[in-house]
Design a protein around this motif. Sequence first.
Motif, PDB file in Angstrom:
ATOM      1  N   MET A 183       0.823  -1.214   0.000  1.00  0.00           N
ATOM      2  CA  MET A 183       0.000   0.000   0.000  1.00  0.00           C
ATOM      3  C   MET A 183       0.857   1.265   0.000  1.00  0.00           C
ATOM      4  SD  MET A 183      -2.681  -1.058   2.947  1.00  0.00           S
ATOM      5  CE  MET A 183      -1.563  -2.189   3.773  1.00  0.00           C
ATOM      6  N   GLY A 184       0.642   2.076  -1.036  1.00  0.00           N
ATOM      7  CA  GLY A 184       1.240   3.413  -1.040  1.00  0.00           C
ATOM      8  C   GLY A 184       0.325   4.395  -0.325  1.00  0.00           C
ATOM      9  N   GLY A 185      -0.913   3.985  -0.118  1.00  0.00           N
ATOM     10  CA  GLY A 185      -1.915   4.858   0.508  1.00  0.00           C
ATOM     11  C   GLY A 185      -1.776   4.873   2.021  1.00  0.00           C
ATOM     12  N   PHE A 186      -0.809   5.631   2.495  1.00  0.00           N
ATOM     13  CA  PHE A 186      -0.616   5.775   3.942  1.00  0.00           C
ATOM     14  C   PHE A 186       0.064   7.116   4.193  1.00  0.00           C
ATOM     15  CE2 PHE A 186       3.890   5.226   5.292  1.00  0.00           C
ATOM     16  CZ  PHE A 186       4.453   5.155   4.031  1.00  0.00           C
ATOM     17  N   ASP A 187       0.068   7.541   5.453  1.00  0.00           N
ATOM     18  CA  ASP A 187       0.617   8.853   5.815  1.00  0.00           C
ATOM     19  C   ASP A 187       2.050   8.670   6.328  1.00  0.00           C
ATOM     20  OD1 ASP A 187       1.268  11.256   7.058  1.00  0.00           O
ATOM     21  OD2 ASP A 187      -0.814  11.654   7.637  1.00  0.00           O
ATOM     22  N   ALA A 188       3.011   8.994   5.466  1.00  0.00           N
ATOM     23  CA  ALA A 188       4.426   8.752   5.807  1.00  0.00           C
ATOM     24  C   ALA A 188       4.876   9.633   6.973  1.00  0.00           C
ATOM     25  CB  ALA A 188       5.301   8.992   4.583  1.00  0.00           C
ATOM     26  N   GLU A 189       4.409  10.868   7.016  1.00  0.00           N
ATOM     27  CA  GLU A 189       4.848  11.766   8.101  1.00  0.00           C
ATOM     28  C   GLU A 189       4.284  11.322   9.448  1.00  0.00           C
ATOM     29  OE1 GLU A 189       7.429  13.767   7.968  1.00  0.00           O
ATOM     30  OE2 GLU A 189       7.463  12.915   5.966  1.00  0.00           O
TER      31      GLU A 189
END
Length: 177
Positions: free
Chosen positions: A111-117
């Motif tokens: 999943m690229g759909g996540f909040d990296a910060e």
Amino acid sequence: MKFVADKPIGTEVWQSVLEAGRWAPSAFNEQPWRFVWASRQQPEQFNRVISLLSEYNQQWACDAQILMVVIASEKLARNGKPNPHAWYDTGMSVSQMVIQALSFGIQAHQMGGFDAEKARALLGIPEGYQPICVVAFGYPDALENVLPQFRERAVTVRSRKPLTEVFFQGNFGQAAD
Ligand SMILES: Cc1cc2nc3c(=O)[nH]c(=O)nc-3n(C[C@H](O)[C@H](O)[C@H](O)COP(=O)(O)O)c2cc1C
């Protein structure tokens, strides 16, 4: 896109998946990959990673057994310079884990759909390390248990570009003989 929520991944099997990732090759053998994983057996850790995911991904990833945040060290340990291969190497480590998991019948969904910060803040990821994606691992469930909103995706025939569009012989854009 449905995991069996009550079928845990055994410790030895999981260890074998991690070993496969550990043994990936990398430029200068830097092994720039880092991973933070959370098991649904430990709800506090698990829910923390769930909270990083987009709403769309949360709907199905909540049934995973293990969620793994994929992180790359962006500087070379040997000289502190940027490592242009860090993401490539890290992807290769993930790829090896995905294939190893599959050999046990475990499905891995990236999943690229996540909040990296948010991941950086909640998981204590230091500067110089970049969270790249999250991988959900679990045993696939039967089609009839797939949520209605994901059913169409689940039954769509998988597709890829034809070989001739992505593999060239001799020169870019040149089809093989
Ligand atoms: C880096 C990466 C990021 C992805 N991000 C998501 C995502 O956020 N949500 C999702 O449902 N699928 C995600 N996917 C899955 C892709 O959409 C999926 O692999 C692609 O559509 C091809 O489908 P297939 O692997 O079932 O053939 C991601 C895959 C990769 C490799």
